[in-house]
Design an enzyme around this catalytic site. Structure first.
Site, short mmCIF file in Angstrom:
data_model
loop_
_atom_site.label_atom_id
_atom_site.label_comp_id
_atom_site.label_asym_id
_atom_site.label_seq_id
_atom_site.Cartn_x
_atom_site.Cartn_y
_atom_site.Cartn_z
N ASP A 5 0.81 -1.23 0.00
CA ASP A 5 0.00 0.00 0.00
C ASP A 5 0.84 1.27 0.00
O ASP A 5 0.45 2.28 0.57
CB ASP A 5 -0.97 0.02 1.21
CG ASP A 5 -1.80 -1.24 1.29
OD1 ASP A 5 -2.28 -1.68 0.24
OD2 ASP A 5 -1.95 -1.78 2.40
N LYS A 26 2.07 2.16 -5.14
CA LYS A 26 2.74 1.67 -6.35
C LYS A 26 1.86 1.87 -7.60
O LYS A 26 2.38 2.05 -8.69
CB LYS A 26 3.08 0.17 -6.21
CG LYS A 26 4.10 -0.10 -5.11
CD LYS A 26 4.43 -1.56 -5.00
CE LYS A 26 3.30 -2.42 -4.45
NZ LYS A 26 2.88 -2.09 -3.08
N GLY A 58 -4.21 -4.27 -4.21
CA GLY A 58 -5.19 -3.28 -4.66
C GLY A 58 -4.44 -2.03 -5.07
O GLY A 58 -3.89 -1.34 -4.23
N HIS A 59 -4.34 -1.80 -6.36
CA HIS A 59 -3.58 -0.65 -6.84
C HIS A 59 -4.53 0.44 -7.32
O HIS A 59 -5.29 0.22 -8.26
CB HIS A 59 -2.62 -1.08 -7.95
CG HIS A 59 -1.53 -2.00 -7.46
ND1 HIS A 59 -0.65 -2.65 -8.27
CD2 HIS A 59 -1.18 -2.33 -6.19
CE1 HIS A 59 0.20 -3.35 -7.53
NE2 HIS A 59 -0.12 -3.19 -6.27
N THR A 118 -6.15 -11.63 3.38
CA THR A 118 -7.23 -10.97 2.64
C THR A 118 -8.36 -11.97 2.32
O THR A 118 -9.37 -11.60 1.75
CB THR A 118 -6.71 -10.37 1.32
OG1 THR A 118 -6.10 -11.42 0.56
CG2 THR A 118 -5.68 -9.28 1.59
N ARG A 146 2.88 -29.02 -5.72
CA ARG A 146 2.72 -29.57 -7.07
C ARG A 146 1.34 -30.17 -7.30
O ARG A 146 1.17 -31.14 -8.03
CB ARG A 146 3.84 -30.58 -7.37
CG ARG A 146 5.20 -29.89 -7.43
CD ARG A 146 6.33 -30.79 -7.15
NE ARG A 146 6.30 -31.27 -5.77
CZ ARG A 146 7.24 -32.05 -5.25
NH1 ARG A 146 8.26 -32.43 -5.97
NH2 ARG A 146 7.16 -32.44 -3.99
N GLN A 201 2.19 -5.93 -3.12
CA GLN A 201 2.53 -6.04 -1.70
C GLN A 201 3.86 -5.30 -1.42
O GLN A 201 4.19 -4.40 -2.16
CB GLN A 201 2.62 -7.50 -1.23
CG GLN A 201 1.28 -8.20 -1.11
CD GLN A 201 0.74 -8.70 -2.43
OE1 GLN A 201 1.45 -9.32 -3.21
NE2 GLN A 201 -0.52 -8.43 -2.70
N THR A 243 2.79 -12.48 3.25
CA THR A 243 2.00 -13.10 2.19
C THR A 243 2.77 -14.33 1.70
O THR A 243 3.86 -14.63 2.19
CB THR A 243 1.68 -12.08 1.06
OG1 THR A 243 0.71 -12.66 0.20
CG2 THR A 243 2.92 -11.68 0.27
N ARG A 284 2.93 10.21 -0.82
CA ARG A 284 2.02 10.75 0.18
C ARG A 284 2.69 11.69 1.19
O ARG A 284 2.28 11.74 2.35
CB ARG A 284 1.29 9.60 0.90
CG ARG A 284 0.71 8.58 -0.08
CD ARG A 284 -0.59 8.00 0.38
NE ARG A 284 -1.66 8.99 0.29
CZ ARG A 284 -2.93 8.73 0.59
NH1 ARG A 284 -3.29 7.53 0.98
NH2 ARG A 284 -3.85 9.67 0.50
N GLY A 323 0.48 13.92 -4.41
CA GLY A 323 -0.97 13.81 -4.58
C GLY A 323 -1.28 12.62 -5.45
O GLY A 323 -0.38 12.05 -6.09
#
Ligand code: IMP
Length: 431
Positions: free
Chosen positions: A13, A16, A40-41, A128, A142, A223, A238, A330, A414
């Site tokens: 987060d 990216k 979530g991009h 998630t 496998r 991530q 993850t 940010r 921004g």
């Protein structure tokens, strides 16, 4: 052979999506290499605001080929609905390719993710619940279904008959869940096959051809480094490798073809889900950051844990990925906050620690040691030139550079593309 990677430098987060959208103006090919729709991009450009989970953030630039590499786990329902949404909003998705070596997130993976999380009780990871971990487990064991398997229906049915009973045994006997029916799953796969067929391709060849012809290639991380399966805050991680090594494995390209590695850092720290986070602010300051920056998960809507910039973690991630440069996002969120703090070391049981402990049990006990800096009142939001930043903000950026060990070549002020300060000559100009 200009190939650059964009890697999350913290716990994901970091922004990216905006960075990749910006840099894609220079690219011919943008490739996702790890994770799945746990990512979530968010991208805000003249076409609107988009939340992407699987489709690479380069999709908004008409000349860019977008590929989903073998290292990604793909929930076909999510991918198809994302493609539909993009198309309905006028974004051409015909330039998308999906690796036949990528693994499919099957409905039983999602069920298992939920059941395993419930079973973990107080030590839940806070996944998630998108089936990511169980899909990677099957890949490693496998017993996975790959995207390419959808194209050979006889072999697919045989494989489902072999795998699904194993999954059902675990789901029903260990977790008392509901079994899956092989025929239902097979029918579901046929529907996916029908729609995905035009997009399934030997993506590794596409990338290698692009590299050989000197195209500009951007590798899009998902991530962040601290969520890396091997190098993150295990087990609160993850199930893939968001770090630079994952880019090579997850796309089938040589590490030698990667010219630059850009690490994206938010001007403060956030984390979603459980696990240690030494700089977490459980007070009104953390709440103020969350509200001002709307720090809620793009994928799950969960409130993100917020805290000051953790330079111990950031430096670790800089070294681990061999960052060419950092990208700071940010910065504007800190406008009006004073003082601002940077965690420069930890105190662990009375000892000063400057390296990231490998055990989460140690990191849980680490207390942040802060360097305090004056804040700034003059807004940085929307600024496009470094020299226009207030002196205190410049000092803050320089302090981070010193502490992290790399220059911040791009600063985002921004969410919009143009709200960007480009300082580096190495980072390509978007557009
Ligand atoms: P999983 O990837 O769904 O298995 O979740 C494992 C951990 O990684 C949880 O703490 C999630 O909140 C976190 N996580 C996974 N994807 C992202 C992401 O894109 N951003 C931030 N955190 C993530």
């Amino acid at each position: 052979m200009p190939t650059f990677a964009v890697i999350g430098g913290q716990w994901g987060d970091e922004g990216k999506g905006k960075v990749v959208d910006y840099l894609s103006g220079w690219a011919n090919l943008v490739a996702r290499y790890s994770g799945g729709n746990n990512a979530g991009h968010t991208v805000l450009n003249e076409q609107g605001e988009f939340r992407l989970h699987l489709v690479p953030s380069g999709i908004f630039w008409p000349r860019v080929t977008c590929v989903i590499g073998n290292g990604v786990v793909v929930d076909p329902d999510i991918l198809l609905s994302e493609m539909d949404e993009l198309q309905s909003r006028g974004v051409d998705v015909s330039r998308l390719q999906l690796s036949d070596r990528a693994h499919v997130i099957m409905p039983y993976h999602i069920a298992l993710d939920k059941l395993e999380e419930r079973d973990r009780g107080a030590s839940a990871i806070g996944t998630t619940e998108r089936g990511i971990g169980p899909a990677y487990v099957d890949k490693t064991a496998r017993t996975g279904i790959r995207v390419g398997d959808l194209t050979d229906t006889d072999a697919l049915l045989e494989r489902l008959h072999a795998v699904v009973p194993q999954k059902n045994a675990i789901i029903t006997k260990v977790f008392s869940g509901d079994a899956f029916d092989v025929d239902d799953l097979f029918q579901q796969c046929l529907v996916w096959r029908e729609r995905l067929l035009p997009f399934i391709a030997p993506v590794e060849e596409t990338i290698r051809t692009a590299l050989a012809s000197g195209d500009n290639v951007l590798l899009e991380g998902a991530q962040g480094t601290m969520l890396d399966l091997d190098h993150g805050t295990y087990p609160y991680v993850t199930s893939s490798n968001p770090t630079i090594g994952g880019a090579s494995v997850g796309l089938g390209i040589s590490p030698r073809s990667i010219e630059g590695v850009f690490g994206v850092y938010k001007a403060y720290t956030t984390r979603v889900g459980a696990g240690p986070m030494p700089t977490e602010l459980l007070d009104h300051v953390g709440e103020a950051i969350r509200r001002k920056a709307w720090e809620y998960g793009t994928t799950t809507g969960r409130p993100r844990r917020c805290g000051w910039f953790d330079a111990v973690a950031a430096r670790y991630s800089q070294v681990l990925n061999g960052l060419t440069e950092g990208i700071l996002t940010r910065l504007d969120v800190l406008d009006g906050m004073s003082p601002v703090k940077v965690c420069v070391s930890y105190n662990l049981d009375g000892n000063t620690v400057t390296e990231m402990p490998s055990r989460s049990s140690d990191l849980f006990r680490c207390k942040p040691v802060y360097e305090e800096l004056p804040g700034w009142d003059i807004p940085t939001a929307g600024l496009t030139r470094f020299e226009d930043l207030p002196n205190e903000a410049k000092r803050y950026v320089e302090t981070l550079e010193q502490a992290v060990g790399c220059a911040m070549g791009l600063i985002s002020t921004g969410p919009k593309r143009h709200e960007t300060i480009l300082r580096s000559t190495m980072i390509p100009h978007g557009g």
